[in-house]
Structures are given as structure tokens and as C-alpha cells.
Design a protein around this motif. Structure first.
Motif, short mmCIF file in Angstrom:
data_model
loop_
_atom_site.label_atom_id
_atom_site.label_comp_id
_atom_site.label_asym_id
_atom_site.label_seq_id
_atom_site.Cartn_x
_atom_site.Cartn_y
_atom_site.Cartn_z
N GLY A 15 0.79 -1.23 0.00
CA GLY A 15 0.00 0.00 0.00
C GLY A 15 0.81 1.27 0.00
N VAL A 16 2.11 1.18 -0.32
CA VAL A 16 2.96 2.37 -0.33
C VAL A 16 2.56 3.30 -1.47
CG1 VAL A 16 5.33 3.21 -0.59
CG2 VAL A 16 4.87 1.17 0.79
N TRP A 17 2.20 2.73 -2.60
CA TRP A 17 1.74 3.55 -3.73
C TRP A 17 0.61 2.83 -4.46
CZ3 TRP A 17 1.98 1.73 -8.77
CH2 TRP A 17 2.81 0.62 -8.99
N ARG A 18 -0.27 3.63 -5.05
CA ARG A 18 -1.40 3.07 -5.81
C ARG A 18 -1.57 3.75 -7.16
NH1 ARG A 18 -2.42 -1.79 -3.68
NH2 ARG A 18 -2.88 -1.69 -1.45
N THR A 19 -1.09 4.97 -7.28
CA THR A 19 -1.30 5.78 -8.47
C THR A 19 0.03 6.05 -9.17
OG1 THR A 19 -1.03 7.87 -7.29
CG2 THR A 19 -3.25 6.90 -7.32
N PRO A 20 0.01 6.51 -10.42
CA PRO A 20 1.26 6.88 -11.10
C PRO A 20 2.07 7.91 -10.33
CG PRO A 20 -0.52 6.71 -12.69
CD PRO A 20 -1.15 6.56 -11.34
N LEU A 21 1.37 8.88 -9.70
CA LEU A 21 2.07 9.88 -8.90
C LEU A 21 2.75 9.23 -7.70
CD1 LEU A 21 2.78 12.84 -8.46
CD2 LEU A 21 0.63 13.09 -7.17
N GLY A 22 2.05 8.31 -7.06
CA GLY A 22 2.62 7.58 -5.93
C GLY A 22 3.82 6.73 -6.36
N PHE A 23 3.73 6.14 -7.54
CA PHE A 23 4.83 5.35 -8.09
C PHE A 23 6.06 6.23 -8.31
CE2 PHE A 23 6.87 3.39 -11.94
CZ PHE A 23 7.34 2.25 -11.31
N ALA A 24 5.84 7.42 -8.86
CA ALA A 24 6.94 8.36 -9.08
C ALA A 24 7.56 8.79 -7.75
CB ALA A 24 6.45 9.57 -9.86
N ALA A 25 6.71 9.05 -6.75
CA ALA A 25 7.21 9.46 -5.44
C ALA A 25 8.02 8.34 -4.79
CB ALA A 25 6.05 9.86 -4.54
N PHE A 26 7.54 7.12 -4.91
CA PHE A 26 8.26 5.96 -4.35
C PHE A 26 9.65 5.85 -4.97
CE2 PHE A 26 9.58 1.57 -5.19
CZ PHE A 26 9.80 1.12 -3.89
N ASN A 27 9.72 5.95 -6.29
CA ASN A 27 11.01 5.84 -6.97
C ASN A 27 11.95 6.97 -6.59
OD1 ASN A 27 11.11 3.54 -9.12
ND2 ASN A 27 9.05 4.35 -9.24
N THR A 28 11.40 8.16 -6.42
CA THR A 28 12.23 9.31 -6.03
C THR A 28 12.85 9.09 -4.66
OG1 THR A 28 10.85 10.81 -7.33
CG2 THR A 28 12.23 11.79 -5.61
N VAL A 29 12.03 8.68 -3.70
CA VAL A 29 12.54 8.43 -2.35
C VAL A 29 13.55 7.29 -2.36
CG1 VAL A 29 11.90 7.69 -0.02
CG2 VAL A 29 10.45 9.32 -1.25
N TYR A 30 13.26 6.26 -3.12
CA TYR A 30 14.16 5.10 -3.21
C TYR A 30 15.54 5.53 -3.71
CZ TYR A 30 15.04 0.06 -3.82
OH TYR A 30 15.50 -1.24 -3.71
N ILE A 31 15.56 6.32 -4.78
CA ILE A 31 16.82 6.78 -5.36
C ILE A 31 17.56 7.70 -4.39
CG2 ILE A 31 17.83 8.19 -7.20
CD1 ILE A 31 15.61 7.11 -9.03
N VAL A 32 16.82 8.57 -3.68
CA VAL A 32 17.44 9.46 -2.70
C VAL A 32 18.14 8.66 -1.61
CG1 VAL A 32 16.95 11.14 -0.86
CG2 VAL A 32 15.94 11.44 -3.13
N VAL A 33 17.49 7.58 -1.14
CA VAL A 33 18.09 6.74 -0.11
C VAL A 33 19.36 6.07 -0.64
CG1 VAL A 33 17.77 4.71 1.36
CG2 VAL A 33 15.90 6.34 1.07
#
Length: 313
Positions: free
Chosen positions: A79-97
Motif C-alpha cells: 500500500g505504499v503507492w497506488r497511483t502513477p504519482l505515488g509510483f513516481a514518489a516511491f522511486n524518487t525516495v528510493y533513489i534518494v536513499v
């Protein structure tokens, strides 16, 4: 006579049923581990250090990266992401980490090495006794990472120096001193698994013997690619069964993109040709960067799953 034939058929049926319950990665890892030990026993030459580093880089890229490439799908199930915007946010945070972990390693390499070993011990130890206490999983993972420092101290020390400078040799020395206790931890984990998951006990014993007998890079290559990554890939695709082409597409994209990025990085930092030390640094510091967000995603998904099970009805 008929009773003997019937008993033989029953025994065969039981053996067949038992074999069906053994995960495919257990059989692949066991065969490869026993083959490696057999080659060592008869005195045949092992790959040169240079070839081991190259093989490690290639196989970690081809077999290791894909199991982490399933993280977006794991995050979606949690349930971390459900929408394309959420998918983009997940990837951004992942890359930042990932970038943050790599930068921290460049600033504080010894501290980063120690933290990476602790996180990796928890992660790799979870290959076994997944339903038991975290302390038991840590013991197994710590043993897996520490025994090579006892059996091949010079090689592990040299690798740690490449990764963390002169302080890396001190870390390897501490690991070597703790290795007998770490080996005992592996045996405790093997005993704990023997009743409900005997195949895990076999894996732990073979892993322990490999860690004692093989050169560290060769040991890590066999374990990481044939067992750890294989297990996570199989489990990940099984959980995404029925998901169509999306799981395969995500794994391909999230495997190819880091490989291209690493290739570009190596070309920039060594236009005259890559040396083994640079491959070693890229592989393990890169693994550190990817392991931290991977652990965060997997841990969150497990907690989410437990919450779902605890819900009434």
C-alpha cells in the motif's frame, strides 16, 4: 513379495513427495556448492582473483539486481503507492536513499562498512528461520559474513581495505576474532530449522562449509547468486502470479537501468580501463546503497502483511 513391492512403492512415493517440497533454489545451490567443494577437494584450480571479481560483477548484475528490482511491486502490495504519482514518489525516495547511502560511504567509509555488515547480516540471515526471532536470523547472517574473515583473513582484510581504507583491516580483524562464535550461531540456526524446514538446515551447513573452504569472493558469488537472489526472485514472482507482464517488465527495467548507470560511472572514472578494485568498490558499495531501501521495503511489507492477518474476519 507383494508386501515388499507395496512397501517399496510407499517409500518411493514418500521420497517423491518430500523432494517436491524442496525449493528449487535449495537444489541448485546444493549442487553448485557440492560441485565447488568437490573441485577444491581434488585440487583443481579455482578462477583467478581477477576473474572472480569480474564474475562477481557480472553475476550480481544479472542475478542479484533482479531480486531487488521487485521492490516497486512489493511496495504496491504493502500500500505504499497506488497511483502513477505515488509510483513516481516511491522511486524518487528510493533513489534518494540509495544516493544518500553511497555518499555516506564516501564520507565515513569505516562506519558505513560496519553498518552495511550489520544490515546485511539481518537481511541474509532472513533466508532461514523467517518465522523465528530476529536474534536467530541475525546470528545466521552474522556467521555467514564473519566466517570467511576467519578462514581467509588476508583476503577479507584486503577487500575491506579497498572498500573502507586502512580502517577496513581493523573491521576484518574483529570479525575474525568473533568468527568462532559466529560459526556457533550458524549451527544454532541449523538446529532450529531442522524440524520444520530441514532443507534450510542443509543450506546453512553447506553455506558454513563453503565459507570455511572457499575464497571469500567465490563463496559470496555462489551463495548470493544461487541461493539468496534465486530465493527472492522465485518468491517475488510467485506472489505476483497473475500480474501479467508488469512484474517481468519492472524487473527488466529496474535491472537494466542500474547496469547502464554503473557502466557509465566506470567509463567516467576509468576511461583507460577498469581495474578489479574499482569493480569491487562499485559492486559492494552499490549493494550497500540498494540493500538499505530494499530492507526498508521488505520490512514494511512484512509488517503490513501481519496487520492484515491480525484483522478480524
Amino acid at each position: 513379495m507383494k508386501e515388499q513391492v507395496a512397501a517399496s512403492r510407499v517409500g518411493t512415493a514418500r521420497a517423491t513427495a518430500w523432494l517436491r517440497h524442496i525449493p528449487i533454489e535449495t537444489m541448485v545451490f546444493s549442487c553448485l556448492a557440492l560441485t565447488t567443494l568437490g573441485v577444491l577437494a581434488v585440487g583443481l584450480p579455482m578462477p583467478s582473483p581477477m576473474l572472480q571479481v569480474v564474475l562477481l560483477g557480472v553475476l550480481v548484475a544479472v542475478l542479484g539486481l533482479p531480486h531487488g528490482a521487485l521492490d516497486p511491486l512489493i511496495a504496491r502490495r504493502a500500500g505504499v503507492w497506488r497511483t502513477p504519482l505515488g509510483f513516481a514518489a516511491f522511486n524518487t525516495v528510493y533513489i534518494v536513499v540509495v544516493v544518500g547511502v553511497v555518499l555516506l560511504w564516501l564520507v565515513a567509509p569505516v562506519l558505513s562498512l560496519v553498518a552495511f555488515l550489520i544490515v546485511s547480516a539481518l537481511h541474509f540471515g532472513s533466508d532461514w528461520n523467517a518465522d523465528r526471532g530476529v536474534w536467530l536470523r541475525f546470528l545466521a547472517g552474522f556467521g555467514l559474513l564473519s566466517v570467511p574473515a576467519f578462514s581467509h583473513p588476508d583476503q577479507v582484510g584486503a577487500a575491506y581495505v579497498v572498500l573502507a581504507g586502512a580502517g577496513g583491516a581493523t573491521v576484518a580483524g574483529v570479525q575474525a576474532e568473533l568468527a568462532p562464535l559466529a560459526l556457533a550461531g550458524l549451527l544454532v540456526a541449523a538446529v532450529a530449522a531442522v524440524r520444520h524446514r530441514p532443507h534450510e538446515s542443509v543450506e546453512i551447513v553447506l553455506t558454513s562449509v563453503l565459507a570455511l573452504a572457499c575464497e571469500p569472493l567465490l563463496f559470496f558469488l555462489v551463495y548470493f547468486c544461487a541461493l539468496h537472489s534465486f530465493r527472492h526472485l522465485r518468491t517475488g514472482f510467485a506472489e505476483e502470479r497473475g500480474g501479467g507482464r508488469l512484474p517481468t517488465l519492472i524487473v527488466v527495467v529496474y535491472t537494466v537501468a542500474p547496469i547502464l548507470a554503473v557502466g557509465a560511472l566506470l567509463f567516467v572514472i576509468s576511461p583507460g580501463g577498469v581495474i578489479p578494485e574499482q569493480i569491487l568498490q562499485v559492486v559492494f558499495i552499490g549493494l550497500a546503497g540498494l540493500t538499505v531501501p530494499h530492507m526498508i521495503v521488505v520490512t514494511h511489507e512484512k509488517r503490513h502483511h501481519k496487520k492484515l492477518i491480525a484483522l478480524p474476519g
